[in-house]
Scaffold this active site. Structure first.
Site, short mmCIF file in Angstrom:
data_model
loop_
_atom_site.label_atom_id
_atom_site.label_comp_id
_atom_site.label_asym_id
_atom_site.label_seq_id
_atom_site.Cartn_x
_atom_site.Cartn_y
_atom_site.Cartn_z
N ASP A 76 -57.29 46.54 99.75
CA ASP A 76 -58.11 45.33 99.63
C ASP A 76 -58.76 45.09 100.98
OD1 ASP A 76 -59.21 42.87 99.17
OD2 ASP A 76 -57.34 41.85 98.66
N ASP A 113 -64.62 42.32 100.13
CA ASP A 113 -63.47 41.75 99.39
C ASP A 113 -63.78 41.65 97.91
OD1 ASP A 113 -61.15 40.51 98.72
OD2 ASP A 113 -61.64 38.59 99.60
N GLU A 143 -58.42 36.74 93.04
CA GLU A 143 -58.81 35.54 93.79
C GLU A 143 -58.32 34.26 93.10
OE1 GLU A 143 -59.90 35.90 96.65
OE2 GLU A 143 -61.19 37.68 96.80
N HIS A 199 -58.73 45.04 93.95
CA HIS A 199 -59.15 44.02 92.99
C HIS A 199 -60.66 44.04 92.81
CE1 HIS A 199 -60.46 40.57 95.63
NE2 HIS A 199 -59.57 41.07 96.49
N HIS A 237 -65.41 35.72 100.76
CA HIS A 237 -65.39 34.51 99.93
C HIS A 237 -66.65 33.66 100.11
CE1 HIS A 237 -60.78 34.99 100.54
NE2 HIS A 237 -61.26 35.85 99.65
N1 BES Z 1 -58.71 40.32 100.51
C1 BES Z 1 -58.09 39.03 100.61
C2 BES Z 1 -56.88 39.06 101.51
C3 BES Z 1 -57.17 39.51 102.90
C4 BES Z 1 -57.95 38.75 103.73
C5 BES Z 1 -56.67 40.69 103.36
C6 BES Z 1 -58.22 39.18 105.02
C7 BES Z 1 -56.94 41.11 104.63
C8 BES Z 1 -57.71 40.36 105.46
C9 BES Z 1 -57.69 38.55 99.23
O1 BES Z 1 -58.67 38.79 98.29
C10 BES Z 1 -57.49 37.05 99.28
O2 BES Z 1 -58.41 36.32 99.45
N2 BES Z 1 -56.24 36.63 99.12
C11 BES Z 1 -55.91 35.25 99.16
C12 BES Z 1 -54.63 34.98 98.43
C13 BES Z 1 -54.71 35.16 96.94
C14 BES Z 1 -53.35 35.10 96.33
C15 BES Z 1 -55.56 34.09 96.30
C16 BES Z 1 -55.71 34.81 100.59
O3 BES Z 1 -55.21 35.60 101.41
O4 BES Z 1 -56.04 33.68 100.87
ZN ZN Z 2 -60.31 37.46 98.75
#
Ligand code: BES
Ligand code: ZN
Length: 690
Positions: free
Chosen positions: A271, A205, A244, A186, A353
């Site tokens: 990711d 990220d 996100e 992403h 984030h």
């Molecule tokens: N990259 C993250 C997910 C992640 C976090 C993968 C830590 C591996 C380790 C992704 O961008 C993210 O923030 N996903 C969200 C959910 C999304 C549907 C909004 C999350 O996991 O909170």
């Molecule tokens: Zn994220």
């Protein structure tokens, strides 16, 4: 996901103090609305305002925002053959031609690209910066394609536009078939504390995944054989917008793919590929984290083998929770997906984030390992998967050029694109031939031709063990014609995707209409032998339609494929019996045996493909036989058999169709802590196919 709360508070404060605060940024979006529909787990939805979305995220609760894509996966759920699976090779053979390519992957390219990519204040999907970063990425991909000379062979990059302003980006290296392997990352970033104000470099990220797959693409394009399209399958590189925001970009893309009936064999998401600090700090060996929850287990097995074969570090198995990245959108659409992250989940980057997700904390050696894995999966030999998510037939050999040329002329071939003229011709011929069947069947039901009989007088003139009841058979036909009207609607809408799907089966449908019209004319004029020949030809036409287009949506499958197929099968028997004048005792006994073929025919399609519509259809026709045979009662066994067959078909069709209607109780749990045990329902949520 869970954050260490002190770290979060600390980072939040740091973010506010140190971030370049730019409240002046214009918010681009048309996507703004009062409430959004979020899905917190399979089937668990809620309407919430936007700030609550970010509050949930801060609390570590994942969700998919399904406001615009509530139907994602719905076609798959309706698909009668939904649980066919892709076969991945048992062992990815070590591929010598890949070795020189792997050496071409360069950290310095990823570094340079990430430097630029993180220089945007944020890549928040609703911000002008997000649109600018997307435009930069697009031009970078485009430049990469042009520099390699691949453009002239049809390698291309396209934007996939969204209402919120930041485009998703799709680069395609066509292969010999449209079976596709997707690698994704992403492109957006977010600062969860104040998304439209605070900075979000998003280095890990998912700037890291973005540049990882970009480098793999660059190197793939160095291979002349690959850019010339010699690989058996197509590969696409996706950079999703608005992950996100709740997987918005990827859901829009896979929803479109699902509607188009695109055959995606595998999707691998990258990711967060760059952070290793906590792994080393814990004294653990550097490894990649293979996600095992909410992914396709077979593809994941295959990815593990690729890592062992092509990466110089091992993997650890880890979990990430519901809908934690874009692979979940692919899964929901019914495509096998896998997800690999930088480490064990518990050692992953916790600066994401925030404005502290910066490049200087990343490990480019490690990123290179992810690029190797991506390159290996995307390389021609390894993307040769057989079988299909939708059990589309695979030829098992590569189509030689001559075959390809034949296919270009063949109107029955399934295409990704039809030119405008072809669509106009399809529309005209489909409407014309359908009207012909409609007119002939109505006309000759009520009126006899000059030197012939009406359809039903002809039926009366040939009382055989396969004569059908006029009323119920007319009912079947009227229903069929009505449903076909729905199909015509698809072909005539302005929805280009729908039109394409409809046009793909168009030639077979036109052939069916012409053959059926011919049959009606032959029947009313008592040319039963030629009529039988026409029916047999149509059987070939419809059977080939069935197997060539296993993955058609129900609103096409039922009126255009199974409805005619069931009818044609019974018509062959019925007309055949009339043709030979099945009156002798031997013929009647033969008929008592032959009638069971209707049951076997129905059971075959229901058994092999869970195709219950054809079960219902044959049940109606068999009931129609029973009624009429009871009426003429030349030989009692025939109507009893027909009735039994109708009941058995109906029961089987109900047994197959009812469970999915009520749904199974799907249990799911949030990943509240790293230890939680997911074993018992690892795949149920997104694959939900059994
Ligand atoms: N990259 C993250 C997910 C992640 C976090 C993968 C830590 C591996 C380790 C992704 O961008 C993210 O923030 N996903 C969200 C959910 C999304 C549907 C909004 C999350 O996991 O909170
Ligand atoms: Zn994220």
């Amino acid at each position: 996901m869970k954050f260490d709360s002190f770290a979060v508070v600390g980072l939040a404060m740091a973010a506010v103090v140190s971030a370049a605060v730019r409240p002046d940024q214009t918010v681009l979006s048309n996507y703004d609305q009062d409430l959004y529909l979020v899905e917190l787990g399979p089937g668990e939805t809620r309407w919430i305002p936007e700030d609550e979305k970010w509050a949930l995220r801060r609390a570590g609760i994942n969700f998919m925002d399904i406001t615009d894509t509530p139907e994602l996966g719905a076609l798959r759920a309706l698909d009668v053959r939904r649980d066919a699976t892709v076969q991945f090779p048992k062992k990815p053979a070590y591929n010598d031609s890949l070795v020189p390519l792997l050496k071409e992957l360069k950290q310095k390219n990823m570094h340079k690209n990430l430097e630029k990519f993180t220089s945007f204040h944020t890549r928040y999907y609703k911000s002008t910066y997000g649109a600018e970063s997307s435009a930069w990425l697009y031009s970078k991909v485009n430049q990469t394609i042009y520099d390699s000379g691949a453009a002239e062979y049809g390698v291309r990059v396209e934007t996939f536009e969204h209402s919120w302003g930041q485009n998703s980006i799709i680069a395609t290296i066509p292969g010999k078939s449209d079976k596709t392997v997707v690698v994704g990352a992403h492109q957006d970033s977010i600062n969860l504390f104040l998304p439209s104000i605070l900075s979000a470099p998003g280095a890990d990220d998912d700037g890291s995944g973005t540049v990882t797959i970009l480098e793999a693409l660059r190197v793939l394009l160095e291979s002349e054989s690959i850019i010339k399209g010699n690989a058996p399958n197509t590969v696409e590189f996706h950079w999703y917008s608005a992950e996100e925001g709740g997987l918005l970009g990827s859901q829009a893309i896979f929803s479109a793919y699902e509607k188009e009936g695109r055959d995606v064999k595998a999707m691998l998401q990258q990711d967060m590929t760059g952070y290793t600090h906590k792994t080393f700090e814990a004294g653990e060996p550097e490894s990649v984290g293979v996600i095992t929850d909410f992914v396709n287990p077979n593809l994941t097995e295959f990815i593990k083998k690729i890592i062992t074969q092509y990466c110089s570090i091992p993997y650890v198995l880890t979990k990430c929770g519901y809908a934690c990245s874009d692979h979940a959108s692919a899964s929901k659409a019914g495509y096998p997906s896998a997800f690999v992250i930088e480490s064990d989940f518990k050692y992953s980057d916790n600066k994401i984030h925030t404005s502290q997700d910066r490049m200087e904390f990343l490990d480019f050696d490690h990123m290179l390992q992810h690029a190797r894995m991506t390159l290996a999966l995307a390389s021609p030999k390894l993307r040769t998967f057989t079988g299909s998510a939708y059990s589309q037939r695979t030829l098992g050999f590569e189509t030689p050029e001559i075959m390809e040329r034949v296919q270009n002329l063949n109107p029955f071939v399934k295409r990704e694109q039809h030119d405008k003229r072809a669509i106009i011709i399809f529309r005209f011929l489909t409407l014309f031939t359908w009207l012909l069947v409609f007119a002939l069947s109505i006309l000759f039901s009520v009126k006899a031709p000059a030197n012939g009989k009406t359809i039903w007088d002809q039926n009366k003139a040939h009382p055989t063990p396969f004569s059908l009841n006029p009323e119920s058979t007319s009912f079947y036909w009227l229903l069929l014609l009505l449903l076909q009207f729905g199909y015509l609607y698809c072909l005539f809408t302005f929805d280009a995707e729908l039109v394409k799907v409809a046009a793909n089966v168009g030639s077979h449908f036109i052939a069916h209409n012409l053959l059926t019209s011919a049959f009606i004319l032959l029947w009313v004029h008592s040319h039963l032998w030629i009529g039988e020949l026409v029916l047999v030809i149509n059987s070939f036409n419809l059977t080939s339609l069935y197997f060539r287009h296993l993955r058609t949506q129900p609103f096409i499958h039922i009126p255009v494929v199974t409805g005619p197929l069931a009818w044609n099968f019974v018509a062959v028997l019925s007309n055949g019996a009339a043709m030979v004048g099945a009156h002798s005792l031997a013929a009647r006994i033969l008929a008592n045996v032959a009638i069971w073929s209707i049951l076997f025919y129905g059971f075959f399609f229901m058994g092999a493909f869970k195709d219950y519509p054809i079960g219902f259809e044959l049940a109606i026709l068999s009931a129609s036989l029973a009624v009429h045979q009871h009426g003429i009662r030349v030989f009692a066994l025939q109507w009893i058999f027909a009735l039994v067959i109708a009941i058995l078909l109906l029961t089987a069709a109900l047994a197959i169709s009812i469970p999915p209607i009520f749904g199974k109780e799907l249990i799911w749990r949030r990943l509240d802590d790293d230890e939680s045990d997911y074993e018992d329902h690892e795949r149920d949520a997104l694959l939900g196919d059994e």
